[in-house]
Structures are given as C-alpha cells and as structure tokens.
Design a protein around this motif. Structure first.
Motif, short mmCIF file in Angstrom:
data_model
loop_
_atom_site.label_atom_id
_atom_site.label_comp_id
_atom_site.label_asym_id
_atom_site.label_seq_id
_atom_site.Cartn_x
_atom_site.Cartn_y
_atom_site.Cartn_z
N ILE A 122 28.48 53.51 33.43
CA ILE A 122 28.30 52.06 33.50
C ILE A 122 28.79 51.42 32.20
O ILE A 122 29.51 50.41 32.20
CB ILE A 122 26.83 51.72 33.75
N ALA A 123 28.39 52.00 31.07
CA ALA A 123 28.77 51.44 29.77
C ALA A 123 30.28 51.52 29.56
O ALA A 123 30.91 50.58 29.04
CB ALA A 123 28.04 52.18 28.68
N GLU A 172 41.97 53.83 32.53
CA GLU A 172 42.89 54.07 33.63
C GLU A 172 42.31 53.56 34.96
O GLU A 172 43.05 53.05 35.81
CB GLU A 172 43.20 55.56 33.74
N VAL A 173 40.97 53.68 35.13
CA VAL A 173 40.35 53.20 36.36
C VAL A 173 40.51 51.68 36.46
O VAL A 173 40.85 51.13 37.51
CB VAL A 173 38.87 53.62 36.41
N ASP A 210 39.75 39.78 33.13
CA ASP A 210 39.28 40.43 34.36
C ASP A 210 37.94 39.84 34.77
O ASP A 210 36.97 40.55 35.01
CB ASP A 210 39.16 41.93 34.15
N GLN A 211 37.90 38.49 34.86
CA GLN A 211 36.63 37.83 35.17
C GLN A 211 36.18 38.09 36.62
O GLN A 211 34.98 37.98 36.92
CB GLN A 211 36.76 36.32 34.96
N ASP A 212 37.13 38.45 37.49
CA ASP A 212 36.77 38.70 38.88
C ASP A 212 36.41 40.16 39.12
O ASP A 212 36.22 40.58 40.26
CB ASP A 212 37.91 38.31 39.81
N ILE A 213 36.32 40.99 38.05
CA ILE A 213 35.91 42.39 38.19
C ILE A 213 34.47 42.49 37.67
O ILE A 213 34.18 42.15 36.52
CB ILE A 213 36.84 43.34 37.41
N MET A 214 33.56 43.01 38.52
CA MET A 214 32.15 43.10 38.16
C MET A 214 31.65 44.52 38.41
O MET A 214 32.05 45.17 39.37
CB MET A 214 31.33 42.13 39.00
N VAL A 215 30.78 45.00 37.49
CA VAL A 215 30.12 46.30 37.66
C VAL A 215 28.73 46.03 38.22
O VAL A 215 27.94 45.29 37.61
CB VAL A 215 30.03 47.06 36.31
N ALA A 261 32.82 48.25 29.21
CA ALA A 261 33.62 48.05 28.00
C ALA A 261 35.11 47.96 28.30
O ALA A 261 35.86 47.30 27.57
CB ALA A 261 33.36 49.19 27.03
N ALA A 262 35.57 48.62 29.36
CA ALA A 262 37.00 48.64 29.67
C ALA A 262 37.47 47.35 30.33
O ALA A 262 38.67 47.05 30.34
CB ALA A 262 37.32 49.81 30.58
N ILE A 263 36.55 46.57 30.88
CA ILE A 263 36.94 45.33 31.53
C ILE A 263 37.35 44.32 30.46
O ILE A 263 36.61 44.06 29.52
CB ILE A 263 35.78 44.78 32.39
N GLY A 264 38.55 43.75 30.60
CA GLY A 264 39.06 42.83 29.61
C GLY A 264 38.62 41.40 29.85
O GLY A 264 37.92 41.08 30.82
#
Length: 837
Positions: free
Chosen positions: A222-223, A193-194, A233-238, A227-230
């Motif tokens: 963090i894990a 959901e986040v 979603d290449q422009d989303i970074m942890v 894992a939730a990033i698809g």
C-alpha cells in the motif's frame, strides 16, 4: 456511474455475500526479496498457455531461435503466441504432460538453451501516447499477454471491451489466496512499473477513475504504490479493503470497490468496469514501453518442505522438478506439489510439467501443515456451503444435480456463475469435494455446447454450399441462355433478318399439315390403313404358300398321327390344325370330283382322288393352354378322318367303272417340302448331325423311288385299274418351338418319323411285287412315289450359318429329284422309251 464515482472518491466501501477466513500463511514467502531462478538445461514450452485456441507453429526441429522470438502465430481473435524464453535450439516438438488438473498432454516445444541470452529485435515504444488504440492492442497480442491472475484470458480481447466504454478501471492487488505473495512482492518492488502500466491502460481505455484494490494485510505494498502515484495521477486511487476470502475474485472485487454487481451470465465490461491483475499490468508495461514479450513471470515457492521459500522470476517452460531442486525442496513420503494456492490450486501429476503463464505459486506443504482431505461422506444438509458462497448460489443443489448429471437443472441454478473459489468445500463438514463436481459438470456442458455449435456450423456450411451451387447453376443457365440468344441473333442476321428457329418450326408445321391433308386421319394422326392392308395381304399369301406345301404331303400324316402315341398339349394343338386343313382339302377334292365332265368318264373312274394331307402343326400358341380348345380340335380331327375315309371308299367304287383312266392320267405326285421351322435346340451339335443324316436319307429314298419307277415291267398294264398303289407320305416334321426343351416331345417326334419311314418302305415293297400279267400298268399308271421323311425341324444349327446352308441345299436337291421323277411318270411316251431302252 458518476454518482458511484463521487461516492467512491468520498471513501465509500461495500461488501459481498459469504466469504471465509482461512489461515493466510503468507509470511513464509512475503518477507524474502525477489530472486532469479536461473536458466535450466532444458525448457518445455506448451504452445497453448491461455484460454483460447493455440497458434500455428513457426519453427521446426533443429531451428536456432533468439530470446523473445515468437514460436507460434497470433492470427485470430483469441489467439496469443508463445515465445522463446531464451536463445537456443529446438530439439523436439511433441506431446508432453502439461500443468492442468486433468493431467493430460499437449503439444510442446523443447528448447535447449545455448547460454548466450541473445535477444531478437525489439521495438520499445516509451512514447506510447503517440500510438493508436488498434496498434496498442496489436502489440499486447503479439507480446503473448494473458491474464496472470489465474484465468489466463487473452488480454487484448479483454481490453477491446466489445467496443464499450470503460468508466472505471480496477487494478486487482487484493491477492486473497493463502500462501501466495507474488502480487504483494511485485507491488512492493516494482511499484513504479505498475503505475506506468496503469498510465498505458489509462491512455488506451480512457477511464474516468482508476482504482487499485489492496487488502489491509499488505501495508508495504500500500505504501509503495501510494508513493509511486505522481502529481498528475489524480484519477488513480489506492483502495484498502478488509481481508476476506475470496475478495480477489473479479466480481467480488467490483462489488467491494463500487457496490455494483455483474449481471448473471454477463461480464464486467457490460457495466462499464474493467478489472486487471497487477502482474498483467506489469507485463503490459514491459510489452509496450520496453518491447519485451511475456517470457517469464513471478512465482511463489512456499511450504514447509522448502528450505528457501520466496518469490522468484521463472522462465516460462522451466520444468518444476528443476525448480524444486534449485530451491532445495526436502520432500516427504508421497510429497504433494500443488500448483496454485490451497483453495483453488490442483496437485500436479508429476514434477516434470513446465511452468506456464498461469503458474503463480508452487506449494509443497508437509502433511502436518496441510493434511490431505478425508473420505467423502454423505451430505447432512447443514447449508454451511450456501452461507459461504460469495456468488449467492445453492452449492448443495448444484452438487446433487451435478452428481446425477442433470445438467439442464444445474444450468438453471446458474452453475457458470460459480468462481470455483472452494469456500463451500472448505466449510463442508462432510468433506465433499464440491468444486470437483462443479468442474466436471462445466466441462461436460461445454463439450456438449461445442458439439452443438460444430453441428450448427456444419449445417450452415452445407446450406451455404447448396446456395452456392444454386447460384452457380442459375449463372450457368443464364450464360447458356445468353449464348443461345447470341447464336440465334447471328443466324437471324445471316438469314437476312428471319428467325431460323421460327422458320424451322413453320416448316415442321407445314409438313405435318400436308401429311394431314394427303392421308392423315381427321384428328391429325397418319392414316396407316394402306400399310395394314399390305401387311395383311402378305400374311395371307404366306399362309397360302404354307397350305400348298402342306397339301402336297398327303394324308399319311393323319394316319400316322392316329397310330402314334398320345401327344402332349402342344401335339394336340398341332393335330387340331392339321385336321382343319385336311377337312378343307377333302371338301375341295370332293367338289372337284363331283364336277367331272360326263364325256370323260374314264378319267374320273381311273384317276386317284387327291389325298389331302394335313398340314403339320403350326408354330402358333394362342390356345395351347385352353382345354376346351384342345377338346374341340380332337373332335374336329375325328370328323375329318371319317370324312376322308368315306371319300376314299366312294372313289374306289368309281374307279372300277373306268378301267382305262389310269393309263391316261397320272395322279399328282406331291413332294414334301422339308420342314424349315427350327428353334428347338440351336446349340446342340448332335441335333445338327441328325438333321444332316435325315436329309441324306431323304435324297437316297427319292433316288431309289425314281429308279424303281423306271424299271416297272411293261406287261402289267392293267394294274392301275385294279389297285391304286399306296402313296406313302412322310409324316411332317414337328415345326413348333414350344417343346424345344421337352425331352418327351423330342422322343415322340423321333418315333413318329420312324413309323413314317417304315410305312413308306412297306408301300414301295408292295408296289414292286405287282403281278406280271399287268405289264401295261407301268406305262399308264404312276408308280408309288415313296416320299422321304423330311429332316426333323430343329434349331440345332440356328446359330451355325454353314450348317443351315447345307441343310437348305440338301432339302432343295431332294425336292428337285422328286419333281423330276413325277414329271417322268406323267409323260407316257418318255416312260415307254425309257423302259424299252
């Protein structure tokens, strides 16, 4: 900005100034799964739970509401509504204590749940990418979402970004405050959901890069997020950062992840960066995708006194007391309950306060776990606070100036850059509550600013009002001018094309020109000489009439005035005027006597000379205050009396040579005109009564004199040759109005009148006792005509028309009778017949 993005993608990391490492104490609640708190028997929902103005109420007491139904409106820039946390009935709306460091009360809505949990209509939009930016912002506002990281700033206003483009979107999941684990558990249990919420924001803001910041003490979160990033979603970074307090502050997070610093007094959006809390992103996802407003939030219940610590979903408005009982709080003596963490939280005034949008933790520590702060001591100037300050401020100087209320200096030291993290107070060896001083100073400055803004707004409204009045006045004048022009045009057309106003002005000028030609002066002013001359003539005629009346009264007034008591300044003036008239009349009488024809010597010898009678004092008051004038008047009066005495002596010598003259010529018998000038006592009934009595006495005396004349013996013919009978003349009544209010003057006037009456009576008595051997005198000589003392001139009845009328009639009758008696005496034949009869 592109260079910074490249460095971030390459793995660059930065740090910020200061910071501390307090005990974390997160394990008490982070290892427990998220639970539901349940539905309390009563919900207390404050109408303002964000940093901004509250909306207007949409419900009343007794209304039944559905779950998710808005209770307040959301019109306005920074206004967000509150919603019903469940279905039920509104039982009260009033002031209650709210969760705030001040412990003050605010307007709250009391809702009693019905247990049905029935929802109001919802409008989920999982296809949010088809919505416009404005519609997405409106949905965020209508859902009542505010920053859930602690600042509760309206999220829709923050996302609007002042119209500036967002280059980097940062999701703050660092959660650096000790004891608090809500963001940690949310990222673990709701990572999908986040990420979905981040996608909604990415569609709304269009950033080039999205960063999720997490401290390295949260490996499970963090894990889960990684894992939730698809794949799309290449422009989303942890981004994992070292654990240090207060790395969760927005400015410190930006500096750690991007190396950029927010300018003094500015905001992150000014440098193209947007920072949102993890819980806020989760609430946005629910509002847009599922259509659910913000009616509950995740709260950490922690502290050694809780038997069941952990993170729970709590409905907004749930009383803290019910929540503590629900999770088995074991309170100590003087148990403290802190809303928030140990660094930035505050102690609640009591446990009845409700849970609000800013409530992320309820900490109930034991005294051994978190001892209360000791007494404040003097500052030792160790500079530890400055070393720990993450905003690179000077806490020591801010403390001194805040305590002294020198707010201009604290503003110059950038007080509002302080994030109130409490790091300075944590490291202070003197245990000074530095943050409390800063909060008080900020509140005072905000209040003074608000007052100044209010005054400016009032001034602007006043000036706008005045400008509006001026505009309306100008518009009215323009309308009136237009209407006048229209009326003038209509009149012009009706007059055949001639301007009526110009024609009227021409007529007025022609008239004025005619006046100037006929009788005006050269300068154009009217010639008033004829009017002035006529007025002067009328005045002279009036003066002549008054002089004639006064001449008829004889010289008795002069003698009586000399015998009377000294007069005051007004009486002296009257005497001076009377003397002047007496001199004039005496001179006239002497001239007439000297010009008598020689062939009628007996007439001149027997006729009694005219006895000038001084006129009573006039009503003029031009010089009654001038001592020199009074002195001259007195001298003139003395000279007049001497001349009158000399003329009388000369006349008596002439009368012995013409013994028979008295038989042929009867002297004029002057009849006094009653005084008519009244103004002394207009409203005095007693004075009116006296005037009436005086008039009656005058009538009686005139009648008596006439009767005595008709009864004169026939055998006394020669009496007139030897002695001229005394001609008593009344003393003229005072006619002035100067002493109407002077009791002394009235008294003197009354005495003078009494003396005149006595002398008249004495003269009449002497005349009736003439010798019997002069029987023919009665036929030839006019007997003494006692003249009545006229009624004292007064103004007692000036306000009574009836009294004035009666007095005038009485005076007229008296004058008529006196005149008739004189005419009878002047006709010898008639007199002889009357005597014979």
């Amino acid at each position: 900005m592109q260079a910074i993005i490249e460095r971030i993608k390459a793995g660059a990391m930065w740090d910020f100034h200061g910071g501390i490492h307090p005990p974390e104490n997160k394990a008490q609640s982070s290892h427990q799964p998220i639970r539901e708190a349940g539905l309390p028997p009563e919900l207390i929902i404050p109408v303002r739970q964000h940093a901004g103005p509250a909306g207007e109420l949409l419900v009343q007491v007794g209304d039944r509401v559905k779950k998710g139904q808005p209770l307040t409106s959301w019109q306005g820039g920074r206004t967000v509504p509150v919603h019903a946390s469940t279905s039920g009935t509104i039982t009260a709306i009033g002031e209650q204590t709210v969760a705030h460091p001040s412990g003050l009360s605010d307007l709250c809505i009391t809702l009693v749940p019905d247990g049905e949990e029935s929802w109001c209509p919802r409008d989920p939009r999982p296809d949010y990418w088809n919505l416009e930016r404005s519609e997405l912002l409106a949905r965020v506002q209508q859902a009542g979402i505010a920053g859930l990281g602690g600042a509760v700033f309206p999220t829709h206003s923050k996302l609007d970004g002042r119209g500036q483009r967002t280059e980097i979107l940062i999701i703050n999941g660092l959660e650096c405050e000790p004891y608090i684990t809500t963001d940690d558990r949310l990222m673990r249990d709701y990572a999908t959901e986040v990420i979905e919420g981040i996608r909604v924001l990415r569609h709304l803001l269009g950033p080039k890069l999205c960063l999720i910041g997490i401290e390295d003490n949260k490996p499970e979160a963090i894990a889960a997020l990684t894992a939730a990033i698809g794949e799309h979603d290449q422009d989303i970074m942890v981004r994992v950062t070292p654990t240090k307090y207060p790395s969760g502050g927005a400015k410190q997070t930006i500096e750690i992840l991007t190396g950029r610093q927010v300018p003094k007094g500015g905001r992150a959006v000014d440098i193209g960066i947007m920072v949102l809390n993890v819980a806020t992103v989760f609430a946005i996802k629910r509002a847009i995708v599922e259509g659910e407003p913000l009616i509950e939030r995740l709260v950490t219940l922690t502290g050694e006194t809780f038997r069941q610590p952990g993170n729970v979903w709590v409905r907004l408005g749930t009383p803290v007391r019910w929540l503590l009982q629900r999770f088995e709080l074991q309170p100590e003596a003087e148990q403290r309950v802190i809303m928030g963490g140990p660094m930035m939280g505050f102690t609640l005034p009591h446990a009845r306060v409700p849970v609000v949008k800013a409530t992320n933790c309820l900490l109930a520590p034991s005294r051994a776990e978190l001892p209360p702060p000791g007494p404040e001591q003097a500052c030792i100037r160790c500079s530890a606070c400055a070393d720990a300050c993450p905003a690179t401020l000077l806490p020591q100087e801010l403390y001194w100036y805040s305590r002294a209320r020198e707010y201009d200096k604290v503003e110059a030291l950038n007080l509002f850059d302080c994030i109130e993290c409490g790091a300075c107070a944590w490291v202070c060896p003197s245990e000074i509550p530095l943050v409390q001083y800063y909060k008080i100073a900020k509140d005072d400055i905000r209040e003074s600013r608000a007052e100044a803004e209010k005054a400016e707004r009032a001034k602007a409204r006043f000036e706008a009002k005045q400008a509006r009045f001026e505009r309306e006045k100008a518009a009215r004048e323009a309308r009136h001018a237009s209407a006048a022009a229209n009326r003038r045009q209509v009149l012009t057309e009706a007059a055949g094309g001639d301007d009526p106003v110009a024609a009227a002005l021409a007529r007025v000028k022609a008239k004025q020109s005619g006046l100037t030609t006929q009788g005006a002066l050269p300068g154009g002013a009217p010639d008033n000489e004829a009017v002035i001359a006529a007025r002067a003539a009328r005045k002279r005629e009036a003066e002549a009439r008054r002089a004639a009346k006064l001449a008829e009264q004889g010289t008795a007034a002069t003698t009586q005035a000399s015998d009377a008591a000294p007069l005051d300044a007004d009486a002296a003036k009257k005497a001076a005027l009377a003397a002047a008239l007496a001199r004039a009349k005496a001179k006239k009488a002497a001239s007439a006597h000297s010009e008598t024809p020689a062939d009628v010597p007996s007439t001149s010898r027997d006729a009694a000379p005219a006895q000038p009678t001084p006129a009573p004092a006039s009503t003029e008051s031009e010089s009654h205050d001038d001592p020199e004038a009074r002195k001259k008047a007195a001298v003139a009066a003395a000279i007049a009396r001497a001349k009158a005495k000399k003329a009388a002596s000369a006349h008596s010598e002439t009368s012995t040579d013409a013994p028979s003259a008295s038989r042929d010529a009867a002297p004029a018998q002057p009849t006094p005109a009653p005084s008519s000038t009244e103004s002394e006592s207009q409203d005095d009934p007693e004075a009116r009564k006296k005037a009436a009595v005086a008039a009656a006495i005058a009538r009686a005396k005139a009648k008596k004199a006439a009767s005595a004349q008709s009864e004169t013996p026939v055998d006394a013919p020669s009496a007139s040759r030897d002695a001229a009978p005394a001609q008593p003349t009344q003393a003229p009544a005072p006619t002035s109005t100067e002493s109407s209010d002077d009791p002394e003057a009235r008294k003197k006037a009354a005495v003078a009148a009494a003396i005149a009456r006595a002398k008249a009576k004495k003269a009449a008595s002497a005349h009736s006792e003439e010798p019997a051997d002069t029987p023919s005198a009665s036929r030839d000589a006019a007997p003494a005509q006692p003249t009545q003392a006229p009624a004292p001139a007064s103004t007692e009845s000036s306000d009574d028309p009836e009294a004035r009328k009666k007095a005038a009639v009485a005076a007229a009758i008296a004058r008529a009778k006196a005149k008739k008696a004189a005419m009878t005496q002047s006709n010898p034949t008639t007199a002889d017949h009357e005597v014979g009869d």
